[in-house]
Design an enzyme around this catalytic site. Sequence first.
Site, short mmCIF file in Angstrom:
data_model
loop_
_atom_site.label_atom_id
_atom_site.label_comp_id
_atom_site.label_asym_id
_atom_site.label_seq_id
_atom_site.Cartn_x
_atom_site.Cartn_y
_atom_site.Cartn_z
N ASN A 174 44.98 24.41 -46.25
CA ASN A 174 45.38 23.07 -45.74
C ASN A 174 46.75 22.83 -45.36
OD1 ASN A 174 45.61 23.07 -48.36
ND2 ASN A 174 44.37 21.16 -48.89
N GLU A 273 46.13 24.94 -59.44
CA GLU A 273 46.16 23.67 -58.84
C GLU A 273 44.84 23.64 -58.09
OE1 GLU A 273 45.86 20.87 -56.42
OE2 GLU A 273 47.41 22.02 -55.23
N CYS A 307 43.83 17.81 -51.46
CA CYS A 307 43.52 17.39 -52.71
C CYS A 307 43.97 16.22 -53.12
CB CYS A 307 43.64 18.50 -53.78
SG CYS A 307 45.65 19.10 -53.68
N GLU A 481 54.24 22.19 -60.40
CA GLU A 481 54.92 22.78 -59.11
C GLU A 481 55.85 21.89 -58.57
OE1 GLU A 481 51.96 26.24 -57.08
OE2 GLU A 481 51.60 24.07 -56.57
#
Length: 500
Positions: A174, A273, A307, A481
């Site tokens: 994505n 993640e 997300c 991150e």
Amino acid sequence: MSTTTTDGTTTDGTTGARERDLLAGVPTGLFIGGVWREGSGGGRIRVEDPATGRTLAEIADGTVEDGAAALDAAVAAQASWARTPTRERGEILRRAFDLVAARAEDFALLMTLEMGKPLAEARGEVAYGNEFFRWFSEEAPRIAGRYAQNPAGGSRLLTMKQPVGPVLAILPWNFPLAMGTRKIAPALAAGCTIVVKPATQTPLTTLLLAQVLAEAGVPDGVVNVLTSSTTGKVTAPLIADRRLRKLTFTGSTPVGKKLVEQSAEQLLRISMELGGNAPFLVFDDADLDKAVDGAMAAKMRNQGEACTAANRFYVQRGVAEEFSRRLAERMGSLVVGRGTEDGSQVGPLIDARARDDVAQRVEEAVGAGARVLTGGRAVGEAGYFYAPTVVVDVPADARLLTEETFGPVAPVVVFDTEEEGLALANDTEYGLIAYAFTQGLERGMRVAEALETGMVGLNAGVVSNAAAPFGGVKASGFGREGGLEGIEEYLETKYVNFPL
């Protein structure tokens, strides 16, 4: 009859000169040890334009043997890269930042073609994703340990930071650029080599990025790109190889759980993640103009295929009707079309399966008593488009609320008290991000502290920033991150005690 848009593509989806030239310059092989090569099995992967269903390119389909070669190259380069001065590593990342910035339009168009997002949004991803190269170019020379006296006397305590070692990074489809830079940049800054496995649907951006990194001066074998149609088959032997020391993954929670299980055999350092099901809270005292603006940003980024997308809208009763009306007006006014078309604001979903899944969830909710205020249908004769949708009176057990929905759908639920709103927001296995809109400072802090998520957007619909730690809790994974924390995921701490 088609017309040519500003980027050189055509409105009916046929290939324009700009698009042809760009695709002709993108590598289609595996990048292993600084060399572009075909897969050992000779197979090819078809990369599709989700707006038209047409083939953009065919790329190498890597095998288990190719995966082993990629890890061999990363292992061979690890010691030398770890010894490379941190300033030099930082300068290489800075050159990569400059080169990506110089080719921003190429990266933006390429992402629009293979993923579908509108060109304006793709440009935003280039700016955001590239910032990780700049941020970690500056963090590399700041890697530091600690020197201290032994409280009991007689010795000194020294801690030093060292690279974890070779990394395997598995990317989602994505955000083709940002998800790559968010993993590659800290790994290289820390002194780790890396094998990157891009998503099958969107590998072209990663391949172009590898080309740019080589041009920036990344030594052979430090970054390797492995494309494959059989991700699990190709990566499982790498995860089981004792030479690999770190696994980082962005993707669904079910896949993440399997990878964690696989990584346990070698006790790998891991960053996960994973999925999200973000709540968006609107309280009675919220500034509704800001709340609706925030809702549009939090919901419609990437057509809702993120997300971090707001998936569950909980609105306090006093403003619920007005908020729903305004949100429906804004969602209904969005222009749906191929991302390269002038004025397009909402592109296609990634494939037919994704579009059909969104449609089915809306249909199930409506069948159970929900009402559609706008949208609620697939659009267009070609491609995988779904209209921006607002649904109210959604039953509590509807999949639109209980599961992560990757699409442009906003289900609205009414609540009465702050406690009820927080309970609804936290009633999920996920905990990546939550959004809350209120003008009350005390309420804002109470809510931010009570939300069971790794990130909170307080009166903000976008929180992602290279200078901030990105990550979640619960089934949304672990590790961070970006920010000061991001490089620590790729460093080990060594303690040395020496007597005096």
